[in-house]
Write an enzyme that holds these catalytic residues in place. Structure first.
Site, mmCIF file in Angstrom:
data_model
loop_
_atom_site.group_PDB
_atom_site.id
_atom_site.type_symbol
_atom_site.label_atom_id
_atom_site.label_comp_id
_atom_site.label_asym_id
_atom_site.label_seq_id
_atom_site.Cartn_x
_atom_site.Cartn_y
_atom_site.Cartn_z
ATOM 1 C CB CYS A 91 49.518 44.288 80.552
ATOM 2 S SG CYS A 91 48.540 45.771 80.302
ATOM 3 C CG HIS A 343 52.869 47.257 76.913
ATOM 4 N ND1 HIS A 343 52.890 45.872 76.983
ATOM 5 C CD2 HIS A 343 51.946 47.658 77.843
ATOM 6 C CE1 HIS A 343 52.035 45.467 77.906
ATOM 7 N NE2 HIS A 343 51.445 46.529 78.433
ATOM 8 C CB CYS A 373 51.416 47.132 86.066
ATOM 9 S SG CYS A 373 51.713 48.125 84.577
#
EC number: 2.3.1.16
Length: 387
Positions: A91, A343, A373
């Site tokens: 991520c 995302h 995160c």
């Protein structure tokens, strides 16, 4: 040591991954479009003068495989002499791309870099080809590889109720829609070609993932998505699935000044940390604290925060432990976040940093912090300072 500055930052609209605007547009094309756009917006910099391109992407297979950074650069007609590399910290990939470029510039090994990231989650699903080593279960809980269950764990540990999650998710959509209506995203979104519901080719200049009709009452009717018996995390309080790309022009301050380009901000500090994979969503807390320490700042010095909303159950514990619960509406994700915008894994680090820079300018604040995160237990953070 060279000062690293952000000269420009842009993104595509965020498209729905299921039958959305970019269903017929490849990840390389989204990336190349932004590379061309950055160079067109900053003609004082010749493309041949770029030292490198750092591009984040998580699922590096199919159309996103075989070094998508280089493939996109070739599509964008960047001179062949300019190298390009694809970066993967899950991520945090495109924020890691920024960090990699920044360090090259700090040491004098580069003067100008394109930085960004992409993920087409409609074409290359998040779980495509995933094959964890069975031996990992000796050291890490199997559920650590299931992001929704890590969010459930954080919610239980920190007393985050279903009602709190629903309220935060509704806020994300409301804020993102308000930002869209007011034109707050206009300076960062580059109109991008796609197809509407009827298959007509058109230019999109808005995020199609936002659900302005979202209410707490509607969210309360959704069933738990990951723990059907005692869970509190739903699809509505999780980040949306979307397709998109984001990009930044990163330079040494001296080169930007020489070219007459006005820096928007400098990179004040950077940090990346590891944490327990079972609570991977907690990574922004130690990462932010370390970045603040390196910058010689405290959380109270930061005027605006952009924190990636993987899950409402994940971001709320981070906000709480950074001492920001009373300042959510003044400082945190003022234009909404990933729950509303989605995302796209490799894109999000550059996307939240781009949104942060615009908010810092609009709010006229000196310092901003972007953090996220990272699956399997990491956190990454960047402190920006306006110059």
């Amino acid at each position: 040591m060279e000062q690293v500055v952000i000269v420009d930052a842009i993104r595509t609209p965020m498209g729905r991954s299921k039958g959305g605007a970019f269903r017929n547009v490849r990840a390389e094309d989204l990336s190349a479009h932004l590379m061309r756009s950055l160079l067109a917006r900053n003609p004082a910099l010749e493309a041949a003068a770029l030292d490198d391109i750092y591009w984040g992407c998580v699922q590096q297979t199919l159309e996103q495989g075989f070094n998508i950074a280089r493939n996109a650069a070739l599509l964008a007609e960047v001179p062949h002499s300019v190298p390009a590399v694809t970066v993967n910290r899950l991520c945090g990939s495109s924020m890691q791309a920024l960090h990699d470029a920044a360090r090259m510039i700090m040491t004098g090994d580069a003067q100008a870099c394109l930085v960004g990231g992409v993920e087409h989650m409609g074409h290359v699903p998040m779980s495509h080809g995933v094959d964890f080593h069975p031996g990992l279960s000796r050291n890490v809980a199997k559920a650590a590889g299931m992001m929704g269950l890590t969010a459930e764990m954080l919610a239980r540990m920190h007393g985050i109720s279903r009602e709190m999650q629903d309220a935060f998710a509704a806020r994300s959509h409301a804020r993102a829609w308000a930002a869209t209506q007011s034109g707050a995203f206009k300076n960062e979104i580059i109109p991008t070609g796609g197809h509407d519901a009827d298959g007509v080719l058109k230019q999109f200049n808005y995020d199609e993932v936002i659900r302005p009709e979202t209410t707490v009452e509607a969210l309360a009717t959704l069933r738990p998505a990951f723990d059907p018996v005692s869970g509190t995390v739903t699809a509505g309080t999780s980040s949306a699935l979307s397709d998109g790309a984001a990009a930044m022009l990163v330079m040494s301050e001296s080169r930007a000044r020489d070219l007459g380009l006005k820096p928007r901000a400098c990179v004040r500090s950077m940090a990346v940390v590891g944490c327990d994979p079972s609570i991977m969503g907690y990574g922004p807390v130690p990462a932010s604290k370390l970045a603040l320490k390196k910058a010689g700042l405290s959380a109270s010095d930061i005027g605006v925060f952009e924190m990636n909303e993987a899950f409402a159950a994940q971001i709320l514990p981070c906000i709480k432990d950074l001492g920001l619960m009373e300042q959510i509406d003044e400082k945190i994700n003022l234009n909404g976040g990933a729950i509303a915008l989605g995302h796209p894994l490799g894109c999000s680090g550059a996307r939240i940093s781009t949104t942060l820079l615009n908010l810092m300018e609009r709010k006229d604040v000196q310092f901003g912090l972007a953090t996220m995160c990272i699956g399997l237990g990491q956190g990454i953070a960047t402190v920006f300072e306006r110059v």
